[in-house]
Design a protein around this motif. Structure first.
Motif, PDB file in Angstrom:
ATOM      1  N   ASP A 118      10.731   3.004  -2.834  1.00  0.00           N
ATOM      2  CA  ASP A 118      10.811   4.301  -2.374  1.00  0.00           C
ATOM      3  C   ASP A 118      12.270   4.478  -1.641  1.00  0.00           C
ATOM      4  O   ASP A 118      12.928   5.423  -2.004  1.00  0.00           O
ATOM      5  CB  ASP A 118       9.827   4.776  -1.250  1.00  0.00           C
ATOM      6  CG  ASP A 118       9.704   6.165  -0.850  1.00  0.00           C
ATOM      7  OD1 ASP A 118      10.621   6.944  -1.436  1.00  0.00           O
ATOM      8  OD2 ASP A 118       8.927   6.571  -0.129  1.00  0.00           O
TER       9      ASP A 118
ATOM     10  N   HIS B 128       2.389   3.144   0.510  1.00  0.00           N
ATOM     11  CA  HIS B 128       2.803   3.401  -0.839  1.00  0.00           C
ATOM     12  C   HIS B 128       4.244   2.643  -1.524  1.00  0.00           C
ATOM     13  O   HIS B 128       4.930   3.002  -2.526  1.00  0.00           O
ATOM     14  CB  HIS B 128       2.934   5.119  -0.959  1.00  0.00           C
ATOM     15  CG  HIS B 128       3.975   5.681  -0.229  1.00  0.00           C
ATOM     16  ND1 HIS B 128       3.543   6.046   1.163  1.00  0.00           N
ATOM     17  CD2 HIS B 128       5.299   5.905  -0.335  1.00  0.00           C
ATOM     18  CE1 HIS B 128       4.877   6.483   1.555  1.00  0.00           C
ATOM     19  NE2 HIS B 128       5.756   6.201   0.906  1.00  0.00           N
ATOM     20  N   GLU B 129       4.567   1.829  -0.576  1.00  0.00           N
ATOM     21  CA  GLU B 129       5.729   1.066  -0.739  1.00  0.00           C
ATOM     22  C   GLU B 129       5.260  -0.466  -0.850  1.00  0.00           C
ATOM     23  O   GLU B 129       5.366  -1.208   0.051  1.00  0.00           O
ATOM     24  CB  GLU B 129       6.939   1.236   0.143  1.00  0.00           C
ATOM     25  CG  GLU B 129       7.176   2.702   0.221  1.00  0.00           C
ATOM     26  CD  GLU B 129       8.230   3.002   1.341  1.00  0.00           C
ATOM     27  OE1 GLU B 129       8.762   2.003   1.814  1.00  0.00           O
ATOM     28  OE2 GLU B 129       8.636   4.026   1.538  1.00  0.00           O
TER      29      GLU B 129
HETATM   30 ZN   LIG Z   1       7.710   6.280   1.181  1.00  0.00          ZN
END
Ligand SMILES: [Zn+2]
Ligand SMILES: [Zn+2]
Length: 332
Positions: free
Chosen positions: A148, A59-60
């Motif tokens: 993030d 997710h990054e």
């Molecule tokens: Zn993360």
């Protein structure tokens, strides 16, 4: 193409071959240049988030746009880097329209790489509205982890903690997020006290120019009720107790770390001294643009190690063992 996928019930990612994604009308396809690994991945692998379907994790993300959907009118130059706003907001609900897109709870919203295909792959699909241009001079690995590991502390400190010039700020926990957090607080002009149990982390904090660096074992030398804002990157009962002890009357505690499922509030002092206990979640699209400017200007220097994507399971294991010093980005 190669992809590392979460499979329900498996403790490791499945390294496999999947079809290259095709864009929907409003999507872009990114050729992934770097993908950060994160404790959130471990929460999923350890079964704390019960996803029922398989998906490509990660997710990054940072990559280059190589294909656009039929309704995407923006032009993308080859070689330009774009980072992904992981909360993947819908763009049209009231949270999104008022700039609080990290709070989007529209049913169409799914987190990229958490329940929906993400960045541990050669290519990924993202709605065009949820990518942010990365200024020249920032590497793919720094841009990826910043989505993030810099965005979360940035939102916590600036928006939720309302830290500003001259604020007296205590930062508890100097892992990847906390270490970026002290740089953000300093960039905002705060007077920072950084606490951790590990001496090497304290040494690194010193190298960033933090005014006070102290081992969490020795906090009793500090004056109680003396900080405008305390940012708890750990979130254990013990650290939350410290936060309540050191926050000023009228001050704010920002809870970032998820170390413990619950932590008690001492109601008498919280009430008497009007203490604000503030949650915080990830960050907004606009904040991503702001923080890349700060990184480009050299005010935040995220520490990142890199490794090949094919080693993802090894590095997730190292992360679980606490052996990654700062943050790590995988390169497909
Ligand atoms: Zn993360
Ligand atoms: Zn929304």
């Amino acid at each position: 193409m190669f992809a590392a996928r979460y499979v329900p019930g498996q403790k490791e990612l499945s390294l496999t071959d999947v079809p290259k994604p095709k864009p929907g009308p409003q999507d872009v396809i990114l050729k992934v240049r770097a993908a950060g690994i994160c404790h959130s991945d471990l929460h999923v692998l350890h079964g704390e988030v019960p996803y029922k379907e398989s998906f490509t994790m990660g997710h990054e993300a940072c990559g280059e746009v190589v294909e656009t959907g039929s309704q995407v009118t923006e032009k993308f130059a080859p070689g330009d880097l774009y980072a992904v706003h992981g909360p993947n907001p819908c763009g049209h609900c009231n949270f999104c329209r008022s700039g609080h897109d990290n709070l989007c709870n529209d049913p169409s919203r799914t987190f990229i790489g958490l329940g929906q295909d993400g960045a541990y792959a050669e290519y990924m699909k993202v709605p065009a509205r949820n990518i942010v241009k990365v200024p020249k001079g920032i590497s793919p690995e720094v841009a990826a982890v910043a989505t993030d590991a810099v965005l979360t502390p940035y939102h916590a400190i600036k928006a939720m903690g309302q830290v500003q010039m001259g604020s007296k700020v205590m930062i508890i926990g100097l892992g990847g997020l906390g270490m970026n957090g002290i740089q953000i607080a300093l960039a905002l002009g705060a007077n920072v006290t950084a606490c951790d149990l590990k001496e090497p982390n304290l040494e690194m904090a010193k190298s960033f120019g933090v005014q006070t660096v102290i081992n969490s074992k020795n906090l009793s030398v500090l004056e109680p009720q003396s900080y405008d804002v305390v940012i708890d990157f750990v979130g254990l009962e013990a650290t939350f107790k410290d936060a309540q002890n050191f926050v000023k009357p009228g001050g704010t505690i920002v809870l970032v770390g998820l170390g413990s499922a619950t932590a008690p509030v001492t109601t008498a002092s919280a009430i008497t001294y009007q203490i604000r206990v503030q949650g915080t979640f990830w960050g907004t699209h606009i904040e991503m643009e702001e923080l890349y400017d700060l990184i480009a200007a050299g005010k935040i220097k995220p520490q990142v190690e890199t490794a090949p994507l094919k080693e993802v399971n090894h590095w997730l294991h190292e992360l679980a063992e606490g052996k990654i010093k700062s943050r790590m980005a995988l390169i497909p």
